[in-house]
Scaffold this active site. Structure first.
Site, short mmCIF file in Angstrom:
data_model
loop_
_atom_site.label_atom_id
_atom_site.label_comp_id
_atom_site.label_asym_id
_atom_site.label_seq_id
_atom_site.Cartn_x
_atom_site.Cartn_y
_atom_site.Cartn_z
N LYS A 9 -0.40 -18.05 -8.73
CA LYS A 9 0.20 -17.34 -7.60
C LYS A 9 -0.26 -17.98 -6.28
O LYS A 9 0.54 -18.19 -5.38
CB LYS A 9 -0.20 -15.85 -7.66
CG LYS A 9 0.41 -15.02 -6.54
CD LYS A 9 1.89 -14.84 -6.75
CE LYS A 9 2.74 -14.31 -5.65
NZ LYS A 9 2.36 -13.48 -4.63
N GLY B 290 0.84 -1.21 0.00
CA GLY B 290 0.00 0.00 0.00
C GLY B 290 0.87 1.25 0.00
O GLY B 290 0.64 2.19 -0.78
N ASN C 200 -2.31 -11.16 -2.01
CA ASN C 200 -2.17 -12.60 -2.18
C ASN C 200 -3.54 -13.24 -1.98
O ASN C 200 -4.42 -12.64 -1.38
CB ASN C 200 -1.24 -13.17 -1.09
CG ASN C 200 0.23 -13.06 -1.47
OD1 ASN C 200 0.58 -12.93 -2.63
ND2 ASN C 200 1.08 -13.14 -0.47
N ASN D 49 4.59 -20.72 1.33
CA ASN D 49 4.38 -19.94 2.55
C ASN D 49 4.19 -20.79 3.81
O ASN D 49 4.88 -20.57 4.81
CB ASN D 49 3.22 -18.96 2.36
CG ASN D 49 3.54 -17.92 1.30
OD1 ASN D 49 4.38 -18.15 0.43
ND2 ASN D 49 2.89 -16.78 1.35
O1 KPL Z 1 4.62 -14.18 -2.55
C1 KPL Z 1 5.46 -14.65 -1.81
C2 KPL Z 1 5.22 -14.47 -0.36
O2 KPL Z 1 6.15 -14.57 0.43
O3 KPL Z 1 4.06 -14.20 0.00
C3 KPL Z 1 6.59 -15.46 -2.38
C4 KPL Z 1 6.47 -15.52 -3.89
C5 KPL Z 1 6.57 -16.84 -1.81
C6 KPL Z 1 7.93 -14.81 -2.14
O4 KPL Z 1 8.35 -14.86 -0.82
#
Ligand code: KPL
Length: 337
Positions: free
Chosen positions: A216, A40, A132, A224
């Site tokens: 993704k 942000g 994400n 993660n």
């Molecule tokens: O998007 C990521 C995250 O940590 O949330 C990655 C691609 C795994 C990079 O650390």
């Protein structure tokens, strides 16, 4: 704009009259940004540097005090630090219609954050999610059906060194597309890109954002939780033999799910994707590891949880996915963090 309730979503009344058109007000060129974390703030600073007005919407006066103590928003990029004067408001201080909005909160805070500014949100507002996870996009479409939703997938590496001090550590790129992608329109996508910080950040557009979102979330599902559980860097997933075994098992479960759900051709082998990204980001601490170590709630329900829900829908057993999901959900959370 009043968000739809669950009942509205399934009724015809969810189509709202367009009472406040973006084209009719002077605030049309300003972006509001929900979520004053790394992404942000990076976008607020980058918009500002490109002379596009950006206002960060923060939770409370305490955040405004922190910002003032810091003397502004500082962005460190390419070993140079610039101090920018962003506009900051709390939701109750907004006195204009919001026609352009970036949401850069954690996935699980999306609806709550939108609800906090819903009274000011223009019915036909453009909303860009920079997050994400999977699940929140559909929820926004259902609750705010007359808005125009876009999603951005970013590989920019940025972190908050201290409140309002942002380090743009790894310049990546962001692909932006309309969600759902059937509504993608060339002219609108080009116009959107023109109004974003395309000189400060590497931005691209795509008419097919959905497979990219899936890829993704699949990468985040593999990298993660395991890095957060083992408190290791992304590259250690490949270097530590016991952890690599778990990565392989997790990838096999996820492949079964994407095959059953008909997504495998779009995303390909989970292990290959994870290996590629873990190698490219070997030195990173994943966002979930950072959340765990800071005592923040993780995005697990919108990452691994997404695949667990898909597995259940398709009657696929995913024991490692389920075990990891339960483990991560139980980590203590400090609500002040
Ligand atoms: O998007 C990521 C995250 O940590 O949330 C990655 C691609 C795994 C990079 O650390």
């Amino acid at each position: 704009m009043k968000p739809n309730t669950a009942a509205d979503i399934f009724s015809k009344q969810s189509i709202m009259p367009r009472s406040r058109s973006a084209k009719q007000n002077l605030a049309a060129s300003a972006w509001y940004i929900l979520g004053a974390g790394a992404i942000g703030c990076l976008w607020a600073a980058s918009l500002q540097q490109q002379n596009i007005r950006a206002t960060l919407v923060v939770r409370d006066e305490k955040s405004i005090d922190l910002y003032n103590t810091n003397g502004g928003l500082s962005l460190n990029r390419d070993q140079q630090t610039v101090m920018l004067a962003a506009e900051l408001v709390t939701p109750t201080q907004i006195d204009q219609p919001i026609s352009r909005l970036i949401v850069a909160t954690k996935a699980q805070h999306t609806l709550e954050a939108l609800a906090s500014i819903a009274d000011n949100l223009a019915d036909d507002a453009t909303i860009l999610l920079l997050q994400n996870g999977m699940g929140q996009q559909q929820a926004v479409v259902e609750q705010y059906p007359s808005t125009q939703l876009y999603c951005g997938i970013s590989t920019d590496g940025a972190y908050v060194a201290s409140p309002f001090n942002i380090i743009h550590a790894g310049a990546g790129n962001t692909v932006i597309g309309r969600f759902p992608e059937q509504l993608s329109n060339d002219r609108q996508l080009t116009a959107l890109l023109d109004d974003l910080p395309n000189q400060q950040l590497s931005l691209e557009t795509s008419h097919h954002i959905e497979p990219l979102l899936l890829k993704k979330v699949l990468i985040n599902t593999l990298i993660n939780p395991l890095t957060a559980v083992h408190q290791c860097r992304n590259g250690d997933l490949l270097a530590l033999p016991d952890v690599y075994l778990q990565l392989q098992q997790l990838a096999a479960e996820v492949d079964q799910v994407t095959r059953a759900a008909g997504h495998y051709h779009a995303v390909g082998s989970a292990l290959e994707l994870a290996r590629e990204v873990a190698t490219a980001t070997a030195n990173n601490r994943s966002s979930m590891l950072q959340d765990r170590q800071a005592g923040r709630r993780t995005e697990i329900d919108y990452i691994l949880g997404y695949f667990c829900r898909l597995a259940e829908k398709n009657n696929i057993a995913t024991p490692l996915c389920d075990a990891l999901l339960n483990m991560v959900r139980q980590w203590p959370v400090n609500d002040q963090a």
